[in-house]
Design a protein around this motif. Structure first.
Motif, PDB file in Angstrom:
ATOM      1  N   SER A  92      32.055  48.093  40.240  1.00 12.10           N
ATOM      2  CA  SER A  92      31.988  46.928  41.114  1.00 12.10           C
ATOM      3  C   SER A  92      32.809  47.174  42.380  1.00 12.10           C
ATOM      4  O   SER A  92      33.935  47.660  42.307  1.00 12.10           O
ATOM      5  N   VAL A  93      32.196  46.843  43.538  1.00 10.64           N
ATOM      6  CA  VAL A  93      32.866  46.994  44.837  1.00 10.64           C
ATOM      7  C   VAL A  93      32.472  45.813  45.720  1.00 10.64           C
ATOM      8  O   VAL A  93      31.299  45.445  45.791  1.00 10.64           O
ATOM      9  N   GLU A  94      33.454  45.272  46.418  1.00 10.76           N
ATOM     10  CA  GLU A  94      33.195  44.189  47.373  1.00 10.76           C
ATOM     11  C   GLU A  94      33.025  44.812  48.758  1.00 10.76           C
ATOM     12  O   GLU A  94      33.996  45.161  49.423  1.00 10.76           O
ATOM     13  N   GLN A 110      41.355  52.052  41.976  1.00 11.15           N
ATOM     14  CA  GLN A 110      42.135  52.268  43.192  1.00 11.15           C
ATOM     15  C   GLN A 110      41.440  51.648  44.399  1.00 11.15           C
ATOM     16  O   GLN A 110      40.231  51.495  44.409  1.00 11.15           O
ATOM     17  N   GLU A 111      42.256  51.303  45.408  1.00  9.84           N
ATOM     18  CA  GLU A 111      41.667  50.915  46.687  1.00  9.84           C
ATOM     19  C   GLU A 111      41.212  52.199  47.371  1.00  9.84           C
ATOM     20  O   GLU A 111      41.953  53.177  47.433  1.00  9.84           O
ATOM     21  N   CYS A 112      39.978  52.195  47.860  1.00  9.37           N
ATOM     22  CA  CYS A 112      39.389  53.408  48.420  1.00  9.37           C
ATOM     23  C   CYS A 112      38.859  53.151  49.820  1.00  9.37           C
ATOM     24  O   CYS A 112      38.464  52.038  50.155  1.00  9.37           O
ATOM     25  N   PHE A 164      35.633  50.800  55.635  1.00  6.91           N
ATOM     26  CA  PHE A 164      36.387  49.666  55.118  1.00  6.91           C
ATOM     27  C   PHE A 164      37.140  50.122  53.879  1.00  6.91           C
ATOM     28  O   PHE A 164      36.844  51.167  53.315  1.00  6.91           O
ATOM     29  N   LYS A 165      38.127  49.338  53.469  1.00 11.54           N
ATOM     30  CA  LYS A 165      38.886  49.641  52.261  1.00 11.54           C
ATOM     31  C   LYS A 165      38.638  48.532  51.244  1.00 11.54           C
ATOM     32  O   LYS A 165      38.600  47.354  51.600  1.00 11.54           O
ATOM     33  N   ALA A 166      38.476  48.959  49.986  1.00 12.81           N
ATOM     34  CA  ALA A 166      38.271  47.990  48.910  1.00 12.81           C
ATOM     35  C   ALA A 166      38.617  48.638  47.580  1.00 12.81           C
ATOM     36  O   ALA A 166      38.458  49.848  47.414  1.00 12.81           O
TER      37      ALA A 166
END
Length: 125
Positions: free
Chosen positions: A87-89, A63-65, A75-77
């Motif tokens: 993995s998160v950008e 999910q976008e969190c 921020f949202k990612a």
């Protein structure tokens, strides 16, 4: 393997170079970082603590969190899980984490030709 547990910094590589690359060199600390992860299925609470400072994110894989950077900016990612790795950008770097032989192994990689790969290994305590 489940991520749930409490982990203490064992080794790290290119820490200062990473902080410099994201503009946080003054945040350098020699304290032992403690990372606590609570995993309930695809839902995580990820908290890092040093004396006088705590940084925490809650997220759900797939999910976008809404997340926070180390400096407290929101921020949202999307958060993904592939090949045993989370993995998160983040805005200034790409973050991955996995469990290897009961240790939490995290990578933060800054973009670009002169990108820095910061590696942190933490042992379960």
């Amino acid at each position: 393997m489940a991520f749930t547990g409490k982990y203490e910094l064992e080794t790290q590589d290119k820490y200062e170079e990473f902080l410099e690359a994201i503009g946080l060199l003054n945040a350098k600390t020699d304290h032992k970082v403690v990372t606590e992860v609570v995993q309930d299925g695809n839902n995580f609470t990820w908290t890092q603590t040093i004396p006088g400072w705590t940084w925490s994110n809650q997220f759900s894989v797939g999910q976008e969190c809404e997340l926070k950077t180390m400096t407290g900016s929101n921020f949202k990612a999307p958060v993904t899980f592939e090949g045993g790795k989370i993995s998160v950008e983040f805005p200034q770097y790409h973050f991955t984490a996995e469990i290897v032989e009961d240790k939490l192994v995290m990578y933060c990689i800054t973009p670009g030709e002169k990108g820095v790969t910061f590696k942190r290994i933490s042992k379960r305590i």
